[in-house]
Design a protein around this motif. Structure first.
Motif, short mmCIF file in Angstrom:
data_model
loop_
_atom_site.label_atom_id
_atom_site.label_comp_id
_atom_site.label_asym_id
_atom_site.label_seq_id
_atom_site.Cartn_x
_atom_site.Cartn_y
_atom_site.Cartn_z
N MET A 71 59.74 -33.16 22.28
CA MET A 71 59.26 -31.80 22.15
C MET A 71 60.41 -30.94 21.62
N ILE A 72 60.08 -30.08 20.69
CA ILE A 72 61.04 -29.14 20.12
C ILE A 72 60.90 -27.84 20.90
N THR A 73 62.00 -27.35 21.46
CA THR A 73 61.94 -26.17 22.31
C THR A 73 62.82 -25.05 21.75
N GLU A 74 62.49 -23.85 22.16
CA GLU A 74 63.25 -22.66 21.78
C GLU A 74 63.16 -21.68 22.93
N THR A 75 64.23 -20.96 23.16
CA THR A 75 64.26 -19.95 24.21
C THR A 75 63.97 -18.58 23.60
N GLY A 76 63.21 -17.78 24.33
CA GLY A 76 62.88 -16.45 23.84
C GLY A 76 62.64 -15.50 24.98
N LYS A 77 62.28 -14.29 24.63
CA LYS A 77 62.04 -13.25 25.63
C LYS A 77 60.65 -12.67 25.39
N VAL A 78 59.87 -12.51 26.46
CA VAL A 78 58.54 -11.93 26.36
C VAL A 78 58.70 -10.44 26.08
N ILE A 79 58.11 -9.98 24.98
CA ILE A 79 58.25 -8.57 24.61
C ILE A 79 56.94 -7.80 24.78
N ALA A 80 55.82 -8.53 24.90
CA ALA A 80 54.54 -7.85 25.10
C ALA A 80 53.52 -8.85 25.62
N VAL B 82 61.86 -17.02 28.56
CA VAL B 82 61.00 -18.18 28.66
C VAL B 82 61.41 -19.24 27.65
N THR B 83 60.89 -20.43 27.85
CA THR B 83 61.07 -21.52 26.90
C THR B 83 59.71 -21.86 26.32
N ILE B 84 59.64 -21.86 24.98
CA ILE B 84 58.42 -22.28 24.30
C ILE B 84 58.70 -23.60 23.61
N GLY B 85 57.67 -24.39 23.39
CA GLY B 85 57.87 -25.68 22.75
C GLY B 85 56.64 -26.12 21.98
N ILE B 86 56.88 -27.04 21.07
CA ILE B 86 55.82 -27.64 20.28
C ILE B 86 56.12 -29.13 20.16
N GLU B 87 55.09 -29.93 20.27
CA GLU B 87 55.25 -31.38 20.16
C GLU B 87 55.67 -31.74 18.74
N GLU B 88 56.52 -32.76 18.60
CA GLU B 88 56.96 -33.20 17.28
C GLU B 88 55.78 -33.65 16.45
N ARG B 89 54.83 -34.33 17.09
CA ARG B 89 53.65 -34.82 16.37
C ARG B 89 52.82 -33.66 15.82
N ALA B 90 52.71 -32.60 16.60
CA ALA B 90 51.96 -31.43 16.14
C ALA B 90 52.67 -30.76 14.97
N LEU B 91 53.99 -30.69 15.03
CA LEU B 91 54.76 -30.09 13.94
C LEU B 91 54.61 -30.92 12.66
N LEU B 92 54.67 -32.24 12.79
CA LEU B 92 54.50 -33.12 11.64
C LEU B 92 53.09 -32.98 11.07
N GLY B 93 52.09 -32.94 11.95
CA GLY B 93 50.71 -32.78 11.49
C GLY B 93 50.49 -31.46 10.78
N ALA B 94 51.05 -30.38 11.32
CA ALA B 94 50.92 -29.07 10.69
C ALA B 94 51.62 -29.06 9.32
N TYR C 24 48.32 -27.14 17.14
CA TYR C 24 49.48 -26.85 16.31
C TYR C 24 50.24 -25.64 16.80
N GLU C 25 49.77 -25.03 17.86
CA GLU C 25 50.41 -23.83 18.37
C GLU C 25 51.50 -24.20 19.38
N PRO C 26 52.57 -23.42 19.41
CA PRO C 26 53.57 -23.65 20.46
C PRO C 26 53.00 -23.29 21.82
N LYS C 27 53.58 -23.87 22.85
CA LYS C 27 53.11 -23.63 24.22
C LYS C 27 54.23 -22.98 25.03
N LEU C 28 53.85 -22.16 25.97
CA LEU C 28 54.78 -21.55 26.90
C LEU C 28 55.06 -22.58 27.99
#
Length: 148
Positions: free
Chosen positions: A1-10, A65-77, A132-136
């Motif tokens: 899974m590919i992850t990224e850290t972010g901040k909830v703004i809304a 928060v940390t959001i992520g997307i599966e590698e397979r989903a990213l490749l498919g997209a 194909y959407e990232p998940k929280l």
């Protein structure tokens, strides 16, 4: 899974807008001299991105928060976005060339029509299959220390 850290703004209904800062890994990559990502990162200057994700963990504004997307989903997209329009354009170019009696104009019209149809198909396909959407993934704990 590919992850990224972010901040909830809304918060919008049952979705959250998460702001992430694009971090380039180009400095440690061995393929940096021939990669387009390096040029893209230098143009954008590491600006913030905002992503709308389903708020499955009841995050609140200000949460890290940390959001992520599966590698397979990213490749498919990637395949949907790049391969489908390209294949449609090539097939329509060949068809346009053959149907116009070998005319270059027919091939160009076929290419433009095929590319448009390919983009339309790419636009419609992710809506059907989803995923194909990232998940929280989680709310990150931030330790706050005060000096007395």
């Amino acid at each position: 899974m590919i992850t990224e850290t972010g901040k909830v703004i809304a918060i919008k209904g049952n979705h959250a807008w998460v702001q992430t800062i694009r971090a380039s890994a180009c400095q440690s990559c061995s393929a940096r001299s021939g990669c387009g990502q390096r040029a893209l990162a230098s143009v954008t200057g590491g600006r913030a991105n905002q992503v709308l994700v389903a708020n499955t963990i009841d995050a609140r504004v200000g949460d890290e928060v940390t959001i992520g997307i599966e590698e397979r989903a990213l490749l498919g997209a990637s395949m949907v976005v790049y391969a489908i329009p390209l294949v449609a354009m090539v097939l329509a170019t060949i068809a346009g060339h053959n149907l116009s009696g070998g005319s270059d104009g027919g091939a160009m019209l076929g290419a433009a029509a095929g590319l448009a149809v390919g983009f339309l198909l790419a636009r419609l396909l992710p809506g059907r299959h989803g995923g194909y959407e990232p998940k929280l993934l989680r709310r990150n704990q931030v330790t706050v220390r005060t000096c007395l």
